[in-house]
Design a protein around this motif. Structure first.
Motif, PDB file in Angstrom:
ATOM      1  N   PRO A   1       2.182  -7.658   1.709  1.00 26.49           N
ATOM      2  CA  PRO A   1       3.000  -7.164   0.601  1.00 26.49           C
ATOM      3  C   PRO A   1       4.447  -6.902   1.009  1.00 26.49           C
ATOM      4  O   PRO A   1       4.713  -6.501   2.143  1.00 26.49           O
ATOM      5  CB  PRO A   1       2.317  -5.838   0.251  1.00 26.49           C
ATOM      6  CG  PRO A   1       1.694  -5.385   1.519  1.00 26.49           C
ATOM      7  CD  PRO A   1       1.338  -6.606   2.297  1.00 26.49           C
TER       8      PRO A   1
ATOM      9  N   PRO B   1      -7.682  -0.664   2.094  1.00 25.41           N
ATOM     10  CA  PRO B   1      -8.802  -0.267   2.951  1.00 25.41           C
ATOM     11  C   PRO B   1      -8.483  -0.368   4.439  1.00 25.41           C
ATOM     12  O   PRO B   1      -9.252   0.087   5.270  1.00 25.41           O
ATOM     13  CB  PRO B   1      -9.903  -1.248   2.557  1.00 25.41           C
ATOM     14  CG  PRO B   1      -9.203  -2.422   1.997  1.00 25.41           C
ATOM     15  CD  PRO B   1      -7.867  -1.981   1.498  1.00 25.41           C
ATOM     16  N   GLU B   2      -7.355  -0.993   4.781  1.00 21.64           N
ATOM     17  CA  GLU B   2      -7.029  -1.189   6.198  1.00 21.64           C
ATOM     18  C   GLU B   2      -6.006  -0.173   6.708  1.00 21.64           C
ATOM     19  O   GLU B   2      -5.521  -0.304   7.835  1.00 21.64           O
ATOM     20  CB  GLU B   2      -6.468  -2.612   6.414  1.00 21.64           C
ATOM     21  CG  GLU B   2      -7.268  -3.733   5.782  1.00 21.64           C
ATOM     22  CD  GLU B   2      -8.674  -3.847   6.344  1.00 21.64           C
ATOM     23  OE1 GLU B   2      -8.856  -3.553   7.536  1.00 21.64           O
ATOM     24  OE2 GLU B   2      -9.585  -4.222   5.586  1.00 21.64           O
TER      25      GLU B   2
ATOM     26  N   ALA C   1      -2.939   0.000   6.053  1.00 24.14           N
ATOM     27  CA  ALA C   1      -1.774  -0.772   6.508  1.00 24.14           C
ATOM     28  C   ALA C   1      -0.491  -0.324   5.827  1.00 24.14           C
ATOM     29  O   ALA C   1       0.601  -0.617   6.299  1.00 24.14           O
ATOM     30  CB  ALA C   1      -2.009  -2.259   6.219  1.00 24.14           C
ATOM     31  N   ILE C   2      -0.627   0.379   4.710  1.00 21.14           N
ATOM     32  CA  ILE C   2       0.544   0.710   3.914  1.00 21.14           C
ATOM     33  C   ILE C   2       0.719   2.228   3.883  1.00 21.14           C
ATOM     34  O   ILE C   2      -0.252   2.969   3.946  1.00 21.14           O
ATOM     35  CB  ILE C   2       0.364   0.079   2.496  1.00 21.14           C
ATOM     36  CG1 ILE C   2       1.691  -0.244   1.851  1.00 21.14           C
ATOM     37  CG2 ILE C   2      -0.475   0.908   1.581  1.00 21.14           C
ATOM     38  CD1 ILE C   2       1.550  -1.232   0.691  1.00 21.14           C
TER      39      ILE C   2
ATOM     40  N   LEU D   1       5.026  -1.320   4.519  1.00 20.09           N
ATOM     41  CA  LEU D   1       3.970  -1.738   5.435  1.00 20.09           C
ATOM     42  C   LEU D   1       4.204  -1.018   6.759  1.00 20.09           C
ATOM     43  O   LEU D   1       5.197  -1.271   7.434  1.00 20.09           O
ATOM     44  CB  LEU D   1       4.075  -3.262   5.619  1.00 20.09           C
ATOM     45  CG  LEU D   1       2.829  -4.037   5.995  1.00 20.09           C
ATOM     46  CD1 LEU D   1       1.677  -3.739   5.064  1.00 20.09           C
ATOM     47  CD2 LEU D   1       3.126  -5.522   5.986  1.00 20.09           C
TER      48      LEU D   1
ATOM     49  N   CYS E   1      -2.810  -5.593   8.321  1.00 19.90           N
ATOM     50  CA  CYS E   1      -2.823  -6.092   6.928  1.00 19.90           C
ATOM     51  C   CYS E   1      -3.528  -7.445   6.890  1.00 19.90           C
ATOM     52  O   CYS E   1      -3.183  -8.347   7.636  1.00 19.90           O
ATOM     53  CB  CYS E   1      -1.404  -6.225   6.395  1.00 19.90           C
ATOM     54  SG  CYS E   1      -1.344  -7.022   4.778  1.00 19.90           S
ATOM     55  N   ILE E   2      -4.522  -7.571   5.995  1.00 20.26           N
ATOM     56  CA  ILE E   2      -5.230  -8.858   5.914  1.00 20.26           C
ATOM     57  C   ILE E   2      -4.883  -9.593   4.624  1.00 20.26           C
ATOM     58  O   ILE E   2      -5.467 -10.618   4.302  1.00 20.26           O
ATOM     59  CB  ILE E   2      -6.745  -8.668   6.037  1.00 20.26           C
ATOM     60  CG1 ILE E   2      -7.213  -7.626   5.038  1.00 20.26           C
ATOM     61  CG2 ILE E   2      -7.135  -8.285   7.439  1.00 20.26           C
ATOM     62  CD1 ILE E   2      -8.686  -7.631   4.832  1.00 20.26           C
ATOM     63  N   GLY E   3      -3.951  -9.040   3.864  1.00 23.37           N
ATOM     64  CA  GLY E   3      -3.376  -9.772   2.735  1.00 23.37           C
ATOM     65  C   GLY E   3      -4.265  -9.942   1.521  1.00 23.37           C
ATOM     66  O   GLY E   3      -4.062 -10.876   0.749  1.00 23.37           O
ATOM     67  N   HIS E   4      -5.257  -9.032   1.312  1.00 27.42           N
ATOM     68  CA  HIS E   4      -6.100  -9.273   0.139  1.00 27.42           C
ATOM     69  C   HIS E   4      -5.501  -8.730  -1.145  1.00 27.42           C
ATOM     70  O   HIS E   4      -6.039  -8.938  -2.229  1.00 27.42           O
ATOM     71  CB  HIS E   4      -7.523  -8.765   0.336  1.00 27.42           C
ATOM     72  CG  HIS E   4      -7.601  -7.364   0.815  1.00 27.42           C
ATOM     73  ND1 HIS E   4      -6.906  -6.346   0.222  1.00 27.42           N
ATOM     74  CD2 HIS E   4      -8.279  -6.838   1.841  1.00 27.42           C
ATOM     75  CE1 HIS E   4      -7.180  -5.245   0.880  1.00 27.42           C
ATOM     76  NE2 HIS E   4      -7.990  -5.515   1.868  1.00 27.42           N
ATOM     77  N   GLY E   5      -4.382  -8.014  -1.024  1.00 24.96           N
ATOM     78  CA  GLY E   5      -3.609  -7.678  -2.220  1.00 24.96           C
ATOM     79  C   GLY E   5      -4.132  -6.532  -3.061  1.00 24.96           C
ATOM     80  O   GLY E   5      -3.715  -6.367  -4.208  1.00 24.96           O
ATOM     81  N   ALA E   6      -5.053  -5.710  -2.512  1.00 27.53           N
ATOM     82  CA  ALA E   6      -5.538  -4.559  -3.294  1.00 27.53           C
ATOM     83  C   ALA E   6      -4.367  -3.638  -3.643  1.00 27.53           C
ATOM     84  O   ALA E   6      -4.360  -2.998  -4.692  1.00 27.53           O
ATOM     85  CB  ALA E   6      -6.599  -3.802  -2.500  1.00 27.53           C
ATOM     86  N   CYS E   7      -3.375  -3.575  -2.761  1.00 28.01           N
ATOM     87  CA  CYS E   7      -2.198  -2.729  -3.001  1.00 28.01           C
ATOM     88  C   CYS E   7      -1.432  -3.221  -4.226  1.00 28.01           C
ATOM     89  O   CYS E   7      -1.016  -2.432  -5.070  1.00 28.01           O
ATOM     90  CB  CYS E   7      -1.291  -2.707  -1.771  1.00 28.01           C
ATOM     91  SG  CYS E   7      -0.898  -4.346  -1.149  1.00 28.01           S
TER      92      CYS E   7
ATOM     93  N   LEU F   1       3.170 -10.334  -3.006  1.00 26.51           N
ATOM     94  CA  LEU F   1       2.563 -10.811  -1.749  1.00 26.51           C
ATOM     95  C   LEU F   1       3.313 -12.059  -1.294  1.00 26.51           C
ATOM     96  O   LEU F   1       3.553 -12.970  -2.096  1.00 26.51           O
ATOM     97  CB  LEU F   1       1.088 -11.143  -1.948  1.00 26.51           C
ATOM     98  CG  LEU F   1       0.161  -9.964  -2.255  1.00 26.51           C
ATOM     99  CD1 LEU F   1      -1.265 -10.447  -2.421  1.00 26.51           C
ATOM    100  CD2 LEU F   1       0.196  -8.897  -1.165  1.00 26.51           C
TER     101      LEU F   1
HETATM  102  S1  SF4 Z   1      -2.574  -6.689   1.268  1.00 28.71           S
HETATM  103 FE1  SF4 Z   1      -4.530  -5.529   1.569  1.00 28.71          FE
HETATM  104  S2  SF4 Z   1      -4.471  -4.938   3.750  1.00 28.71           S
HETATM  105 FE2  SF4 Z   1      -2.369  -5.573   3.219  1.00 28.71          FE
HETATM  106  S3  SF4 Z   1      -1.362  -3.670   2.645  1.00 28.71           S
HETATM  107 FE3  SF4 Z   1      -2.131  -4.565   0.721  1.00 28.71          FE
HETATM  108  S4  SF4 Z   1      -4.158  -3.617   0.429  1.00 28.71           S
HETATM  109 FE4  SF4 Z   1      -3.562  -3.236   2.573  1.00 28.71          FE
END
Ligand code: SF4
Ligand SMILES: Cc1cc2nc3c(=O)[nH]c(=O)nc-3n(C[C@H](O)[C@H](O)[C@H](O)COP(=O)(O)OP(=O)(O)OC[C@H]3O[C@@H](n4cnc5c(N)ncnc54)[C@H](O)[C@@H]3O)c2cc1C
Length: 437
Positions: free
Chosen positions: A57, A75-76, A78-79, A88, A94-100, A111
């Motif tokens: 992100p 969940p990681e 990272a933010i 960040l 950060c695994i980039g799944h975009g929950a943020c 993203l």
């Molecule tokens: S993309 Fe996923 S791991 Fe990366 S900051 Fe957002 S929620 Fe966290």
């Protein structure tokens, strides 16, 4: 009059005080979170781990109103929020799944791939997952999308496109490279569509990157349709449970996966290709590259490396009990492998690294290593290079000094050779992204 005063005082005490306590608690909590985020960011910068590996992100500070929704959703961890703005703070995780991004109520998160400092190579792929080279398809993380669910969907869809190709006089309709989530799904789809296919996997297990997650990691995914099997219903699931599920799928469906077989080259052959692997050649009408982005383990290129005692990742430290182990590398996986082996009784562990310091490792690993070295549980040889691996010993050079160590096992953690040169070599167009979607 006194009655009115006392009624007001009571109201203030009843409603105002709890409100003030709540505000004070809220401010203290925010400050605590900000301190934690600042510490994480400082650590990441000091360890040289503040560049994200893949999709990640970027937060527009003008839109961010510090709702903390992204922090809660990640969940990681990272933010974080610093000076009232999300950012960040632990980029490496950060695994980039975009929950943020989904959680942000102000649409402040985008993203992107790569950063201005570190570009990221993304192959150009058409909506049917075919590259600019007709007959070569790409699915999953290699194409840039780093999510299990997406990899599964893309593997299935890519096979639908392969099934539409005019078949030629080839022994195989498709060779699938990789048995991660994309490759498993593609292999099932190939069977469902009665394609003549084979899947080759360089490692000894299915699961791809999932297989390498830390033990008991909670995997966040979403229900997705698996060919032949139907809906894979997981939301949150442990890594181990997910791998068991996939192993069972392979057993039940009988899809053919050749383990320990690495794809090495691809050459055009009329309307199709010849895929050369570490074991054999396949003539095929098409190829699906479901290879992920971790690449192929980097080898040392020294005499004796082909022996079975040389491995490229630590699977089970217990197997090295009582043995003389050499770990080679200077990243987190090398440090973790050395520490884990040294924790086993009776092991004699040496960590060899070619540089003069461990510069890009997590502080936690650095501290563990220092403690283990101080307690003489392992030995570190900086500025050293492996020269030869013999049956029961290894030869190293440390600044001109020759060292020979007794040895039963070598664990090489020297990173991976990324797939970009391979892709370019077979003519697939690749675009380098510097912080764009
Ligand atoms: S993309 Fe996923 S791991 Fe990366 S900051 Fe957002 S929620 Fe966290
Ligand atoms: C620490 C971490 C945590 C993550 N957590 C989540 C999560 O919670 N939820 C989520 O959705 N995603 C998560 N991801 C991302 C997810 O793991 C990947 O997006 C997904 O595994 C990609 O699947 P894939 O099949 O494209 O590639 P991979 O899983 O990388 O599989 C590629 C396979 O190809 C094989 N291969 C490569 N080159 C060759 C070759 N030359 N010959 C033969 N075989 C080859 C590899 O050995 C590998 O098995 C996480 C990633 C990481 C690193």
């Amino acid at each position: 009059m006194p009655d009115i005063l006392s009624a007001n005082t009571t109201a203030v005490l009843l409603y105002g005080l709890p409100f003030l306590v709540f505000v004070a608690w809220h401010i203290a909590r925010r400050r605590g979170n900000e301190r934690k985020s600042t510490a994480l960011l400082t650590q990441a910068i000091e360890a040289g781990l503040n560049e994200p590996a893949s999709l990640h992100p970027v937060i527009d500070p003008n839109r961010c109103l510090s709702s903390m929704a992204c922090v809660a959703a990640c969940p990681e961890q990272a933010i974080g929020v610093i000076d009232g703005k999300a950012q960040l703070v632990n980029a490496a995780s950060c695994i980039g799944h975009g929950a943020c991004r989904t959680a942000c109520p102000h649409d402040a998160i985008q993203l992107v791939f790569g950063t201005s400092k570190r570009g990221m190579d993304i192959p150009l792929v058409k909506p049917n997952f075919e590259t600019n080279v007709p007959g070569i398809f790409i699915a999953g993380e290699l194409g840039g999308m780093g999510l299990i669910r997406k990899a599964v969907e893309q593997g299935r869809q890519a096979m639908e496109s392969v099934a539409k190709l005019k078949r030629g006089a080839f022994p195989y309709d498709v060779v699938i490279i990789g048995a991660g989530p994309a490759g498993i799904s593609a292999s099932l789809a190939a069977k469902e569509k009665s394609l003549k296919s084979v899947t080759v996997e360089q490692e000894d297990s299915i699961g791809g990157t999932v297989y390498h997650y830390p033990r008991n990691k909670v995997v966040m995914t979403a229900p997705v349709q698996l060919p032949i099997i139907g809906r894979m219903k997981f939301g949150e699931v442990s890594k181990e449970r997910l791998l068991e599920f996939w192993k069972d799928v392979v057993k039940r469906t009988g899809i053919k996966i050749n383990f320990f077989e690495r794809m090495e080259t691809v050459k055009p052959d009329g309307q199709g290709f010849v895929v050369r692997t570490s074991r054999q050649e396949y003539r095929t009408r098409s190829i699906l590259l479901a290879m992920g982005r971790r690449g192929t383990p980097r080898k040392l290129g020294v005499k004796g490396e082909e022996q079975p005692k040389v491995v490229y990742r630590l699977v089970d430290p217990e197997q090295y009990r009582g043995q003389h182990v050499l770990v080679v590398g200077g990243g987190d996986s090398a440090l973790e492998a050395a520490i884990d082996c040294a924790d086993e009784s009776g092991t004699t562990v040496t960590l060899s690294y070619r540089s003069e310091a461990f510069s890009r490792v997590k502080p936690k690993n650095r501290e563990h290593l220092q403690r283990a070295e101080a307690a003489r549980r392992l030995r570190v040889l900086l500025s050293s290079n492996v020269e030869e691996i013999a049956a029961d010993s290894v030869a190293l050079d440390q600044g001109g000094k020759k060292i020979r160590l007794r040895n039963d096992a070598v664990i090489v953690c020297a990173g991976g050779i990324l797939p970009t040169p391979f892709l370019k070599g077979i003519g697939v167009q690749v675009e380098t992204k510097y912080g764009t979607a």
